[in-house]
Scaffold this active site. Sequence first.
Site, PDB file in Angstrom:
ATOM      1  N   GLY A  29     -71.319 -53.614  -4.179  1.00  0.00           N
ATOM      2  CA  GLY A  29     -72.751 -53.804  -3.982  1.00  0.00           C
ATOM      3  C   GLY A  29     -73.495 -52.491  -3.907  1.00  0.00           C
ATOM      4  O   GLY A  29     -72.896 -51.407  -3.920  1.00  0.00           O
ATOM      5  N   ALA A  82     -73.171 -55.899   3.388  1.00  0.00           N
ATOM      6  CA  ALA A  82     -73.308 -57.310   3.755  1.00  0.00           C
ATOM      7  C   ALA A  82     -74.704 -57.776   3.379  1.00  0.00           C
ATOM      8  O   ALA A  82     -75.643 -56.980   3.315  1.00  0.00           O
ATOM      9  CB  ALA A  82     -73.064 -57.510   5.248  1.00  0.00           C
ATOM     10  N   GLY A  96     -72.860 -60.153  -4.335  1.00  0.00           N
ATOM     11  CA  GLY A  96     -72.388 -59.472  -5.534  1.00  0.00           C
ATOM     12  C   GLY A  96     -71.257 -60.202  -6.239  1.00  0.00           C
ATOM     13  O   GLY A  96     -70.636 -59.653  -7.150  1.00  0.00           O
ATOM     14  N   GLU A 102     -63.157 -59.075  -1.697  1.00  0.00           N
ATOM     15  CA  GLU A 102     -63.608 -58.382  -0.491  1.00  0.00           C
ATOM     16  C   GLU A 102     -62.867 -58.903   0.734  1.00  0.00           C
ATOM     17  O   GLU A 102     -62.370 -58.128   1.557  1.00  0.00           O
ATOM     18  CB  GLU A 102     -65.120 -58.565  -0.323  1.00  0.00           C
ATOM     19  CG  GLU A 102     -65.937 -57.767  -1.319  1.00  0.00           C
ATOM     20  CD  GLU A 102     -67.415 -58.077  -1.260  1.00  0.00           C
ATOM     21  OE1 GLU A 102     -68.205 -57.187  -1.607  1.00  0.00           O
ATOM     22  OE2 GLU A 102     -67.794 -59.206  -0.890  1.00  0.00           O
TER      23      GLU A 102
END
EC number: 5.3.1.6
Length: 226
Positions: A29, A82, A96, A102
Amino acid sequence: MSADDQKRISGEAAAELVEAGMVVGLGTGSTAAWFVKALAARKLDIRGVPTSEATANLARELGIALTALDDVKSIDLTVDGADEIGPGLSLIKGGGAALLREKLVWEASKRCVVIADAAKHVKTLGKFPLPIEVVRFGHVHTGQRLADIAAEFDLLPPRLRMADRGVVVTDGGNVIYDMPSGVIAEPAALAAALKTVTGVVDHGLFLDLADEALLGTDQGVVKLVP
């Protein structure tokens, strides 16, 4: 200070936590990208475990040595962004479309630090639609079951994520359903219910995983703990 500047300073602060010899989880991200850039600038002898192909490509361009999750026993530190940071450092992630990788990296980590701009810190999770990663086969039927669960929690039915090129497909070949919620009153109960649906790979609720948060604010970087 702009939101992008807040992201940058939080990423730079997180990069200072990294020590030579570490195995480091590299998040995905726009905020995580600032961390990766700051980490590369330090030129430490570390190995990175990327959480997406996009992050892997950025890290390679910047000269960070990479390794696979299966090639390490554990990860010393993971730094990631986040979409929302709620009470007790409960998180919504997955904007994302990398939530599965993740979460795998986070759960293999000794320490997880979330970085974000100040606007991501909220009193209650739910303003950001909750991403749910779903196996592509039969996903319409899975989406219908997710809508039933949403109704049980007084939430709106999820929508298949689309982009200009069509349906968004994750690095793992799955699709994403986003559940608009407004307020998630019972994150743990919702997380458990979602995992009962066959076809759901995982969801974007990251509960009891973050050890600390570094928020970029107009006054500098603020540290939060659960």
